[in-house]
Design an enzyme around this catalytic site. Structure first.
Site, PDB file in Angstrom:
ATOM      1  CD  GLN A  34      -1.092  -0.008   3.844  1.00 42.88           C
ATOM      2  OE1 GLN A  34      -2.621  -0.334   3.527  1.00 42.88           O
ATOM      3  NE2 GLN A  34      -0.639  -0.140   4.911  1.00 42.88           N
ATOM      4  CG  HIS A  61      -2.725  -4.675   3.403  1.00 39.31           C
ATOM      5  ND1 HIS A  61      -3.777  -4.002   2.721  1.00 39.31           N
ATOM      6  CD2 HIS A  61      -3.137  -5.304   4.507  1.00 39.31           C
ATOM      7  CE1 HIS A  61      -5.072  -4.231   3.650  1.00 39.31           C
ATOM      8  NE2 HIS A  61      -4.519  -4.867   4.721  1.00 39.31           N
ATOM      9  CG  PHE A 111      -0.685  -4.452  10.121  1.00 40.75           C
ATOM     10  CD1 PHE A 111      -1.891  -4.833   9.578  1.00 40.75           C
ATOM     11  CD2 PHE A 111       0.410  -3.665   9.365  1.00 40.75           C
ATOM     12  CE1 PHE A 111      -2.017  -4.611   8.199  1.00 40.75           C
ATOM     13  CE2 PHE A 111       0.080  -3.523   8.160  1.00 40.75           C
ATOM     14  CZ  PHE A 111      -0.965  -3.944   7.493  1.00 40.75           C
ATOM     15  CG  HIS A 114      -5.733  -8.583  10.813  1.00 43.43           C
ATOM     16  ND1 HIS A 114      -7.143  -8.881  11.048  1.00 43.43           N
ATOM     17  CD2 HIS A 114      -5.829  -8.356   9.522  1.00 43.43           C
ATOM     18  CE1 HIS A 114      -7.735  -8.596  10.020  1.00 43.43           C
ATOM     19  NE2 HIS A 114      -7.027  -8.477   8.855  1.00 43.43           N
ATOM     20  CD  GLU A 115      -2.614  -8.418   6.782  1.00 49.29           C
ATOM     21  OE1 GLU A 115      -2.440  -9.253   5.676  1.00 49.29           O
ATOM     22  OE2 GLU A 115      -3.663  -7.690   6.855  1.00 49.29           O
ATOM     23  CE  LYS A 118      -9.770 -11.304   5.993  1.00 49.52           C
ATOM     24  NZ  LYS A 118     -10.184 -10.008   5.647  1.00 49.52           N
ATOM     25  CG  HIS A 119      -4.879 -12.823   4.779  1.00 49.06           C
ATOM     26  ND1 HIS A 119      -5.739 -13.054   3.830  1.00 49.06           N
ATOM     27  CD2 HIS A 119      -4.861 -11.502   5.217  1.00 49.06           C
ATOM     28  CE1 HIS A 119      -6.418 -11.746   3.815  1.00 49.06           C
ATOM     29  NE2 HIS A 119      -6.156 -10.960   4.630  1.00 49.06           N
TER      30      HIS A 119
END
Ligand SMILES: *[C@@H]1O[C@H](CO)[C@@H](O)[C@H](O)[C@H]1NC(C)=O
Length: 226
Positions: A34, A61, A111, A114-115, A118-119
């Site tokens: 980003q 990101h 952050f 989360h990454e 989730k991924h």
């Protein structure tokens, strides 16, 4: 008769073997970077990390497992939560290159958490937590988006550039067509927000995108300063 009953069973066995050899439940990755200037100049604004303003460069990101049909798996393994101690040696590289600009200010670990959760957990059969973050850092240095754009005279100076010239500059540089995601600045003008580059399931080799995301962008978009 016999063949008819055996054939489906044989097919099922083959499928099971193929899946276990294959070993991953996704087809490829989107590596998403980003532009911090575009994150920050929207009407909701941004907050710099507690360790200071990140460099004027693209910011990671995430590295997102995706299917060839366009959908993607998420939150694949609650039993494999983010563990900062596994990537301690990467923190000093992650801080400037994978910085959180969300408010309130943070040290970016939430952050990364989360990454990963989730991924990242959706590619854990191929990349463990350390390889996941290391691969993303490697991909960022492999792609050098800002220098790709600057060598085509496209700079983050608040001017407008055609979407085509931006895509061409990156394609020429990395050998694959990227996807450009736009967002809108506080006055509602489209700007260069995120760049998607496709990576094979190993997380190391750039590939042509099997499918592109969708979304609106002007034919001419702003590249804001940061
Ligand atoms: C896309 O492909 C995945 C994996 O093959 C499958 O699980 C999923 O249901 C598919 N989704 C759609 C919308 O077709």
């Amino acid at each position: 008769m016999k063949i008819l009953t055996i054939a489906p069973l044989a097919l099922l066995c083959l499928l099971a073997v193929a899946l276990s050899v294959h070993g991953y439940a996704y087809d490829f990755f989107y590596f998403v970077q980003q532009w911090p200037g575009s994150y920050c100049d929207t009407s909701s604004g941004c907050c710099y990390p507690t360790y200071g303003k990140p460099p004027s460069d693209f910011d990671i990101h995430g590295l997102w497992p995706n299917y060839n049909n366009g959908s993607y798996p998420s939150n694949c393994d609650p039993n494999n939560p983010f563990d900062l101690s596994k990537i301690q040696d990467l923190v000093s590289s992650l801080q400037p290159n994978w910085a959180s600009l969300a408010c309130p200010s943070s040290d970016s670990t939430s952050f990364w958490q989360h990454e990963w959760e989730k991924h990242g957990t959706c590619s854990e059969t191929v990349l463990d937590e350390h390889s996941y973050f290391q691969d993303a850092l490697n991909l960022k240095s492999m792609t050098k988006l800002l220098s790709c754009l600057k060598s085509a005279n496209i700079s983050p100076n608040g001017a407008s550039y055609t979407l085509t010239s931006i895509k061409n500059a990156i394609s020429t540089c990395i050998g694959h067509v990227p996807w450009i995601e736009c967002n809108k600045d506080a006055s509602g003008r489209y700007q260069l927000y995120q760049v998607y580059i496709c990576v094979d399931h190993s997380g190391t080799t750039l590939i042509d995108c099997p499918i592109f995301p969708t979304g609106a962008c002007g034919s001419s978009i702003i590249f804001p300063t940061f």
